[in-house]
Design a protein around this motif. Sequence first.
Motif, PDB file in Angstrom:
ATOM      1  N   GLN A  91       0.795  -1.103   0.168  1.00 45.81           N
ATOM      2  CA  GLN A  91      -0.030  -0.451  -0.317  1.00 45.81           C
ATOM      3  C   GLN A  91       1.177   1.281   0.050  1.00 45.81           C
ATOM      4  N   ALA A  92       0.731   2.234  -0.435  1.00 42.54           N
ATOM      5  CA  ALA A  92       0.967   3.701  -1.119  1.00 42.54           C
ATOM      6  C   ALA A  92       0.949   4.404   0.298  1.00 42.54           C
ATOM      7  N   PRO A  93       2.140   5.180   1.584  1.00 41.75           N
ATOM      8  CA  PRO A  93       1.574   5.501   2.496  1.00 41.75           C
ATOM      9  C   PRO A  93       0.387   6.636   2.459  1.00 41.75           C
ATOM     10  N   VAL A  94      -0.002   5.915   3.653  1.00 47.84           N
ATOM     11  CA  VAL A  94      -0.709   7.677   4.257  1.00 47.84           C
ATOM     12  C   VAL A  94      -0.780   8.186   5.286  1.00 47.84           C
ATOM     13  N   VAL A  95      -1.368   9.229   5.646  1.00 44.25           N
ATOM     14  CA  VAL A  95      -1.661   9.269   7.063  1.00 44.25           C
ATOM     15  C   VAL A  95      -1.718   8.570   7.980  1.00 44.25           C
ATOM     16  N   LEU A  96      -1.282   8.403   9.744  1.00 46.49           N
ATOM     17  CA  LEU A  96      -1.475   7.735  10.338  1.00 46.49           C
ATOM     18  C   LEU A  96      -2.000   8.436  11.399  1.00 46.49           C
ATOM     19  N   PRO A  97      -3.464   8.614  11.514  1.00 38.72           N
ATOM     20  CA  PRO A  97      -3.887   9.309  13.235  1.00 38.72           C
ATOM     21  C   PRO A  97      -3.033   9.054  14.333  1.00 38.72           C
ATOM     22  N   ALA A  98      -3.427  10.032  15.248  1.00 41.66           N
ATOM     23  CA  ALA A  98      -2.165   9.389  16.265  1.00 41.66           C
ATOM     24  C   ALA A  98      -3.371   8.416  17.589  1.00 41.66           C
ATOM     25  N   THR A  99      -2.987   8.049  18.231  1.00 37.23           N
ATOM     26  CA  THR A  99      -3.486   6.693  19.069  1.00 37.23           C
ATOM     27  C   THR A  99      -3.785   7.600  19.989  1.00 37.23           C
ATOM     28  N   GLY A 100      -2.770   8.229  20.550  1.00 38.67           N
ATOM     29  CA  GLY A 100      -3.196   8.415  22.022  1.00 38.67           C
ATOM     30  C   GLY A 100      -2.183   9.972  22.524  1.00 38.67           C
ATOM     31  N   GLY A 101      -2.251  10.029  23.973  1.00 36.61           N
ATOM     32  CA  GLY A 101      -1.231  11.134  24.656  1.00 36.61           C
ATOM     33  C   GLY A 101      -2.077  12.665  24.236  1.00 36.61           C
ATOM     34  N   THR A 102      -1.226  13.502  24.361  1.00 34.69           N
ATOM     35  CA  THR A 102      -1.712  14.727  23.871  1.00 34.69           C
ATOM     36  C   THR A 102      -1.103  15.087  22.546  1.00 34.69           C
ATOM     37  N   PRO A 103      -2.288  15.956  22.060  1.00 37.57           N
ATOM     38  CA  PRO A 103      -1.964  15.866  20.590  1.00 37.57           C
ATOM     39  C   PRO A 103      -1.077  16.925  20.507  1.00 37.57           C
ATOM     40  N   GLN A 104       0.132  16.829  19.722  1.00 36.65           N
ATOM     41  CA  GLN A 104       1.755  16.887  19.179  1.00 36.65           C
ATOM     42  C   GLN A 104       1.661  17.418  17.760  1.00 36.65           C
ATOM     43  N   LEU A 105       2.558  18.305  17.299  1.00 35.97           N
ATOM     44  CA  LEU A 105       3.062  18.509  16.158  1.00 35.97           C
ATOM     45  C   LEU A 105       3.034  17.006  15.628  1.00 35.97           C
ATOM     46  N   PRO A 106       2.639  17.399  13.763  1.00 34.58           N
ATOM     47  CA  PRO A 106       2.054  16.171  13.263  1.00 34.58           C
ATOM     48  C   PRO A 106       4.436  16.029  12.558  1.00 34.58           C
ATOM     49  N   VAL A 107       3.942  14.538  11.974  1.00 32.64           N
ATOM     50  CA  VAL A 107       5.391  13.942  12.320  1.00 32.64           C
ATOM     51  C   VAL A 107       5.913  13.616  10.862  1.00 32.64           C
ATOM     52  N   VAL A 108       7.086  13.910   9.811  1.00 27.97           N
ATOM     53  CA  VAL A 108       7.128  13.541   8.818  1.00 27.97           C
ATOM     54  C   VAL A 108       7.966  12.784   8.095  1.00 27.97           C
ATOM     55  N   LEU A 109       8.567  12.059   7.930  1.00 28.51           N
ATOM     56  CA  LEU A 109       9.391  11.159   8.373  1.00 28.51           C
ATOM     57  C   LEU A 109       9.788  10.469   6.975  1.00 28.51           C
ATOM     58  N   VAL A 110      11.152  10.485   6.573  1.00 30.59           N
ATOM     59  CA  VAL A 110      11.592  10.196   5.567  1.00 30.59           C
ATOM     60  C   VAL A 110      13.056   9.235   5.272  1.00 30.59           C
ATOM     61  N   HIS A 111      13.227   7.884   4.917  1.00 28.58           N
ATOM     62  CA  HIS A 111      13.848   7.169   5.009  1.00 28.58           C
ATOM     63  C   HIS A 111      15.005   7.614   3.984  1.00 28.58           C
ATOM     64  N   GLY A 112      15.879   6.343   3.597  1.00 24.99           N
ATOM     65  CA  GLY A 112      17.186   6.563   2.811  1.00 24.99           C
ATOM     66  C   GLY A 112      16.939   5.891   1.869  1.00 24.99           C
ATOM     67  N   TYR A 113      17.652   5.388   1.484  1.00 26.25           N
ATOM     68  CA  TYR A 113      18.492   5.289   0.215  1.00 26.25           C
ATOM     69  C   TYR A 113      18.089   3.546   0.485  1.00 26.25           C
ATOM     70  N   LEU A 114      17.377   3.191  -0.811  1.00 31.79           N
ATOM     71  CA  LEU A 114      16.863   1.391  -0.814  1.00 31.79           C
ATOM     72  C   LEU A 114      16.108   0.699   0.361  1.00 31.79           C
ATOM     73  N   CYS A 115      15.633   2.190   0.329  1.00 33.45           N
ATOM     74  CA  CYS A 115      14.768   1.776   2.252  1.00 33.45           C
ATOM     75  C   CYS A 115      13.790   2.201   1.547  1.00 33.45           C
ATOM     76  N   ASN A 116      11.881   2.151   1.748  1.00 35.08           N
ATOM     77  CA  ASN A 116      10.563   2.779   1.541  1.00 35.08           C
ATOM     78  C   ASN A 116      10.418   2.956   3.144  1.00 35.08           C
ATOM     79  N   HIS A 117       8.854   3.500   3.371  1.00 38.40           N
ATOM     80  CA  HIS A 117       7.745   3.867   4.174  1.00 38.40           C
ATOM     81  C   HIS A 117       8.138   2.826   5.049  1.00 38.40           C
ATOM     82  N   ARG A 118       8.106   1.440   5.153  1.00 40.20           N
ATOM     83  CA  ARG A 118       8.309   0.642   6.590  1.00 40.20           C
ATOM     84  C   ARG A 118       9.190   1.181   7.123  1.00 40.20           C
TER      85      ARG A 118
END
Length: 305
Positions: A91-118
């Motif tokens: 599956q293509a990457p999708v926005v994953l909502p927070a599951t707990g805690g006080t709401p915080q700024l959202p985070v963009v995660l950027v992988h490296g060479y020969l990797c993917n979002h997993r």
Amino acid sequence: MLARLLRRILFSQMALGALLGWAASQRYGGALWLLLGAIALPCATLVGVNLVSALKSRAPGEPAAHWWRAWLGETVAEFQTFVLRQPWTVQAPVVLPATGGTPQLPVVLVHGYLCNHRLWDPVATQLRARGHAVLAVNLEPVFTSIDDYAAIVEAAVQALRQHAGTAQVLMVGHSMGGLAIRAWMRAHGTAHVARAITLGTPHAGTQIDAYPRTPNGRQMGWNSAWLQALAASESAELRALLRIAITPQDNIVYPQRAQTLPGITPTVFDGVGHVQLCTDATVIQWLLNQLRDNSGQFTVVGQPA
């Protein structure tokens, strides 16, 4: 798609291993050799490649205990990442909502060479539990200029801002992903980023390949012209947004302690491998603490800052 490439490599290794197992079964008897060969060859290949890279990258003067611990931890992390997770992405990457805690700024995660979002599965789980919505991107095509990834990062930033209703996001990049974030900031500015953290990023380039053949591989070469131009384009204000983490046992990005930028003192994690920076509990806790420092900057779009 990287996942398809990794599956082909894995299946090819398993097929060759099964063939070797069949040959052993003809000599010693027993069909179990086929299964053992199919499992053993991919594992042995990973262990062998990791050992060679760890030996090649070993920095003089670093404690042997740290090197051994990093080699073992990196081998486990690479098996989890390149065998158990990344090849099976469908599956293509999708926005994953927070599951707990006080709401915080959202985070963009950027992988490296020969990797993917997993790559980010362990980190994303921790972030979501602490109130961060998360979007881990896929940088594709796999072999292209790092500048081409700026559009992918920009799309992720805007998607997260719309999802969370915030003026800014937090950025985390591993390895080449840290350079993609810097390339994005050069192209799109820093108005929408509260903090950018890099893990094992070749800010000074790496000596792992003397003759890189891909565009992004050449850009990540030791002291490359592209890296020099990127650094020259950055202001002190931009650098103030950056936090850098490195490991002296990095088996991919080396010389390890050179991987920083003017005005930034990197945080050093001993006894940790390159991919392991995204799975190690101590590193993840440090990352969470760095991101939590920006909780006071949570700003809803359309409201005064």
